[in-house]
Motif scaffolding. Structure first.
Motif, PDB file in Angstrom:
ATOM      1  N   UNK A  96     -39.273  19.361  28.197  1.00 48.81           N
ATOM      2  CA  UNK A  96     -39.142  20.342  27.109  1.00 48.81           C
ATOM      3  C   UNK A  96     -40.432  21.134  26.918  1.00 48.81           C
ATOM      4  N   UNK A  97     -40.310  22.367  26.439  1.00 45.70           N
ATOM      5  CA  UNK A  97     -41.494  23.217  26.291  1.00 45.70           C
ATOM      6  C   UNK A  97     -42.278  22.965  25.006  1.00 45.70           C
ATOM      7  N   UNK A  98     -41.766  22.119  24.117  1.00 44.07           N
ATOM      8  CA  UNK A  98     -42.438  21.874  22.841  1.00 44.07           C
ATOM      9  C   UNK A  98     -43.279  20.590  22.915  1.00 44.07           C
ATOM     10  N   UNK A  99     -44.197  20.462  21.966  1.00 46.83           N
ATOM     11  CA  UNK A  99     -45.031  19.255  21.897  1.00 46.83           C
ATOM     12  C   UNK A  99     -44.205  18.079  21.371  1.00 46.83           C
ATOM     13  N   UNK A 100     -44.499  16.888  21.871  1.00 48.52           N
ATOM     14  CA  UNK A 100     -43.766  15.705  21.405  1.00 48.52           C
ATOM     15  C   UNK A 100     -44.585  14.454  21.696  1.00 48.52           C
TER      16      UNK A 100
ATOM     17  N   UNK B 139     -35.689  22.193  20.003  1.00 46.81           N
ATOM     18  CA  UNK B 139     -34.744  21.453  20.837  1.00 46.81           C
ATOM     19  C   UNK B 139     -34.555  22.188  22.153  1.00 46.81           C
ATOM     20  N   UNK B 140     -34.009  21.481  23.114  1.00 47.08           N
ATOM     21  CA  UNK B 140     -33.491  22.097  24.324  1.00 47.08           C
ATOM     22  C   UNK B 140     -32.140  21.466  24.618  1.00 47.08           C
ATOM     23  N   UNK B 141     -31.236  22.254  25.181  1.00 51.84           N
ATOM     24  CA  UNK B 141     -29.933  21.761  25.597  1.00 51.84           C
ATOM     25  C   UNK B 141     -29.818  21.885  27.109  1.00 51.84           C
TER      26      UNK B 141
ATOM     27  N   UNK C 242     -28.667  17.154  24.557  1.00 46.67           N
ATOM     28  CA  UNK C 242     -29.625  17.836  23.691  1.00 46.67           C
ATOM     29  C   UNK C 242     -30.843  16.928  23.541  1.00 46.67           C
ATOM     30  N   UNK C 243     -32.036  17.544  23.586  1.00 46.27           N
ATOM     31  CA  UNK C 243     -33.297  16.812  23.528  1.00 46.27           C
ATOM     32  C   UNK C 243     -34.143  17.399  22.411  1.00 46.27           C
ATOM     33  N   UNK C 244     -34.675  16.517  21.553  1.00 43.90           N
ATOM     34  CA  UNK C 244     -35.464  16.945  20.391  1.00 43.90           C
ATOM     35  C   UNK C 244     -36.686  16.048  20.245  1.00 43.90           C
ATOM     36  N   UNK C 245     -37.750  16.537  19.616  1.00 44.20           N
ATOM     37  CA  UNK C 245     -38.869  15.645  19.296  1.00 44.20           C
ATOM     38  C   UNK C 245     -38.459  14.685  18.187  1.00 44.20           C
TER      39      UNK C 245
END
Length: 336
Positions: free
Chosen positions: A144-148, A131-133, A188-191
């Motif tokens: 965001x730095x993660x894959x999605x 996640x990122x906030x 908050x942002x999540x895949x």
């Protein structure tokens, strides 16, 4: 051995309670904005009275600016129209040294902040989805730095799916994040993944009492429950909930929940939420709600019903535990 708790009859006769809820005086009629939350508040009031308690209803914080003439308060005045309003009643009651149901204000604040609670979970070794906030005033909303493949974008303190959207492109996700920030909320942002939502309800008994883990199983897996559906603002059947009957999965869920409880105890009731991938067996912590909905048609009450606790027994157990731990009463009894 856990079991339903009860107050002594002499304590019921002497104690005066205040029930603080936005729709405490609704008479059970659904509200145009909050829907069945008004029905829930009325049911709580009538259940507390059916237990045999002397309960006065109140609908706003004004009654707490001076010490209320009461022995104990049941505060469920959440979503009061301003950010972090969930903390105000616990803070005012603490200021006046009035015992109240729930948890201390600092824990309410921690658990209402999804970002901070995820940090706690990760520190404890409980698996968490990436996640990122984005806090108000931090500047640009960056990718965001993660894959999605798809993203969930929501207010960091959202309840009942308010403001939650599942989006396919970064331009859409960024725009929704900026809309939430402009409305005065952190983001908050999540895949997104179409997984199974599972809750582990916890109530105060003889120590923490973990009720049966309960999963949400819609006809279409991964379907998002909207705010309108959760509040009964559109016609909908009861939530498609089922008790989790896989012993190994339950053991893992309870192990994670016990780790989190160790940082939050004591509290009186709460719901620990996870996402489960049946294809891989992965469990990911989502959030904790230490003032969750106690309506008889919702998760915690239906989990209690699965082990034979009716709504009145559930509420009295929670209240009795709270009163004993705070010295409002000197003794309680276990019914069975």
């Amino acid at each position: 051995m856990q079991g339903p708790l009860a107050l002594l009859e002499q304590d019921k006769a002497r104690l005066r309670l205040l029930f603080l809820a936005k729709h405490a005086c609704s008479g059970g009629v659904p509200d145009g904005e909050d829907g069945t939350h008004a029905v829930y508040h009325h049911e709580m009031l009538t259940t507390l009275r059916a237990i045999g308690l002397d309960v006065t209803p109140a609908t706003d914080f004004d009654i707490l600016h001076e010490r209320p003439d009461t022995d104990f308060v049941v505060p469920v005045l959440n979503r009061a129209g301003f950010l972090n309003s969930e903390m105000l009643a616990p803070l005012l009651l603490l200021r006046r040294s009035v015992p109240a149901l729930g948890a201390i204000p600092i824990l309410r604040g921690l658990t209402d902040d999804k970002h901070l609670m995820k940090i706690v979970a990760r520190h404890l070794g409980v698996p968490v989805t990436d996640w990122v906030a984005v806090r108000r005033g931090q500047g640009q909303v960056a990718p965001p730095p993660f894959a999605w493949q798809r993203l969930v974008v929501k207010p960091n303190a959202s309840s009942a799916s308010w403001g939650v959207r599942i989006l396919d492109t970064w331009s859409e996700a960024k725009a929704h994040a900026e809309t939430i920030l402009a409305a005065g909320h952190d983001v908050i942002i999540e895949p997104y993944a179409p997984l199974i939502d599972i809750a582990v309800p916890v109530i105060g008994g003889r120590g923490p009492w973990l009720l049966p883990a309960t999963g949400y199983f819609p006809d279409t897996p991964g379907t998002l429950r909207s705010y309108e559906e959760k509040r009964g603002l559109v016609p909908i059947d009861d939530d498609p909930l089922r008790t989790i009957d896989d012993p190994e999965l339950v053991a893992r869920l309870e192990d994670h929940t016990n780790s989190l409880i160790g940082e939050l105890w004591p509290f009186d009731y709460g719901r620990f939420e996870y996402r489960y991938d049946p294809a891989t067996g992965d469990i990911r912590f989502m959030e904790v709600n230490l003032s969750c909905n106690l309506w008889s048609r919702k998760t915690i009450s239906r989990a209690a019903a699965a082990i034979g606790l009716n709504h009145a027994e559930l509420v009295e157990t929670i209240v009795a535990h709270s009163m004993l731990r705070q010295g409002v009463v000197g003794r309680i009894v276990q019914r069975r």
